[in-house]
Design an enzyme around this catalytic site. Sequence first.
Site, PDB file in Angstrom:
ATOM      1  CG  ASN A 291      -7.887  -2.177  -5.187  1.00 18.09           C
ATOM      2  OD1 ASN A 291      -6.979  -2.991  -5.013  1.00 18.09           O
ATOM      3  ND2 ASN A 291      -8.128  -1.195  -4.314  1.00 18.09           N
TER       4      ASN A 291
ATOM      5  CG  ASP B 180      -2.091   0.927   1.102  1.00 21.78           C
ATOM      6  OD1 ASP B 180      -2.343   1.419  -0.012  1.00 21.78           O
ATOM      7  OD2 ASP B 180      -2.765   1.173   2.117  1.00 21.78           O
TER       8      ASP B 180
HETATM    9  C1  IPE Z   1      -5.374  -2.829  -0.243  1.00 23.27           C
HETATM   10  O1  IPE Z   1      -5.069  -1.486  -0.359  1.00 23.27           O
HETATM   11  C2  IPE Z   1      -5.320  -3.468  -1.589  1.00 23.27           C
HETATM   12  C3  IPE Z   1      -3.988  -3.600  -2.178  1.00 23.27           C
HETATM   13  C4  IPE Z   1      -2.866  -3.219  -1.651  1.00 23.27           C
HETATM   14  C5  IPE Z   1      -3.971  -4.204  -3.486  1.00 23.27           C
HETATM   15  P1  IPE Z   1      -6.190  -0.361  -0.527  1.00 23.27           P
HETATM   16  O2  IPE Z   1      -5.465   0.915  -0.651  1.00 23.27           O
HETATM   17  O3  IPE Z   1      -7.122  -0.738  -1.606  1.00 23.27           O
HETATM   18  O4  IPE Z   1      -6.972  -0.470   0.867  1.00 23.27           O
HETATM   19  P2  IPE Z   1      -7.871   0.586   1.613  1.00 23.27           P
HETATM   20  O5  IPE Z   1      -8.910   1.033   0.647  1.00 23.27           O
HETATM   21  O6  IPE Z   1      -6.986   1.704   2.043  1.00 23.27           O
HETATM   22  O7  IPE Z   1      -8.424  -0.169   2.778  1.00 23.27           O
HETATM   23  C1  IPE Z   2      -1.535   0.357  -3.392  1.00 19.90           C
HETATM   24  O1  IPE Z   2      -1.365   1.718  -3.434  1.00 19.90           O
HETATM   25  C2  IPE Z   2      -1.737  -0.232  -4.764  1.00 19.90           C
HETATM   26  C3  IPE Z   2      -3.096  -0.734  -5.014  1.00 19.90           C
HETATM   27  C4  IPE Z   2      -4.091  -0.727  -4.172  1.00 19.90           C
HETATM   28  C5  IPE Z   2      -3.323  -1.303  -6.326  1.00 19.90           C
HETATM   29  P1  IPE Z   2      -2.575   2.736  -3.385  1.00 19.90           P
HETATM   30  O2  IPE Z   2      -2.959   3.067  -4.789  1.00 19.90           O
HETATM   31  O3  IPE Z   2      -3.672   2.196  -2.538  1.00 19.90           O
HETATM   32  O4  IPE Z   2      -1.891   3.980  -2.708  1.00 19.90           O
HETATM   33  P2  IPE Z   2      -2.510   4.953  -1.628  1.00 19.90           P
HETATM   34  O5  IPE Z   2      -3.080   4.125  -0.524  1.00 19.90           O
HETATM   35  O6  IPE Z   2      -3.577   5.741  -2.335  1.00 19.90           O
HETATM   36  O7  IPE Z   2      -1.362   5.803  -1.189  1.00 19.90           O
HETATM   37 MG    MG Z   3      -4.109   2.367  -0.579  1.00 17.82          MG
END
Ligand code: IPE
Ligand code: IPE
Ligand code: MG
Length: 227
Positions: free
Chosen positions: A64, A16
């Site tokens: 997602n 993340d």
């Molecule tokens: C979890 O991260 C999913 C992945 C890392 C693929 P998210 O960024 O989607 O999770 P939330 O929405 O902050 O809980």
């Molecule tokens: C994790 O990074 C990657 C995926 C969930 C695919 P994020 O895109 O969730 O990054 P933040 O949480 O917005 O920083």
């Molecule tokens: Mg995230």
Amino acid sequence: MTSEGPQARHVAIIMDGNGRWAKRKHLPRVMGHRKGVEAVRELVRSLKDTSIECLTLYAFSSENWKRPDEEVDDLMNLMRKFIKSDLPEFIANDVRLHIIGDWQSLAPDIVEMLEDALEQTASGSRTLAVALNYGAQAEIVQAAQRAAEQGPITEDSLAANLYTAGLPPLDLLIRTSGEVRLSNFLLWQAAYAEMLFTDVLWPDFTPEHLRQALEDFTNRERRFGGR
Ligand code: IPE
Ligand code: IPE
Ligand code: MG
């Protein structure tokens, strides 16, 4: 691996913080995802120097899809590129690809690429399990349905129907970027996993961070309810 104590065989990571990494650098989000893929590549390269038999990476959750189409497209395109560019390296490094999640409902060309990659890496000795279109609650429901068709539902029969059947028990679950939640990842499997939450944003996560996490794990006292 100098420390005594338990060695982690199965490590899972909630990767993340790509978006925040990009934002801090005043770059478009996709640059964060791109840098995130590079972090994955370096980590997979370093696996051979660790105790890890299986590394499970949360790449795309079933939630997602709620993101803007443009970002979902960027992520899918990065996936296509990554499989293409890194498959030869997986094969050369004896890495077996495994996918968890409802990956068969991704775009047909991605499904085809993944099927090919699974086949070509089938004999690898270390497993890279990638969670694609993965949600733990749906996984558990599906596993329960299948187990029920086979006979009485038990912990073992349910576990045997999870995507992770056959993988070593989950030892260590890492989440980057400072968030302290599971976001529907490996809810069943995490029952007795050790947890490690770090503020490092995923694109900045290096093999050295993983090495430190494994070192930290060797100092954990696992009790599994005993004393
Ligand atoms: C979890 O991260 C999913 C992945 C890392 C693929 P998210 O960024 O989607 O999770 P939330 O929405 O902050 O809980
Ligand atoms: C994790 O990074 C990657 C995926 C969930 C695919 P994020 O895109 O969730 O990054 P933040 O949480 O917005 O920083
Ligand atoms: Mg995230």
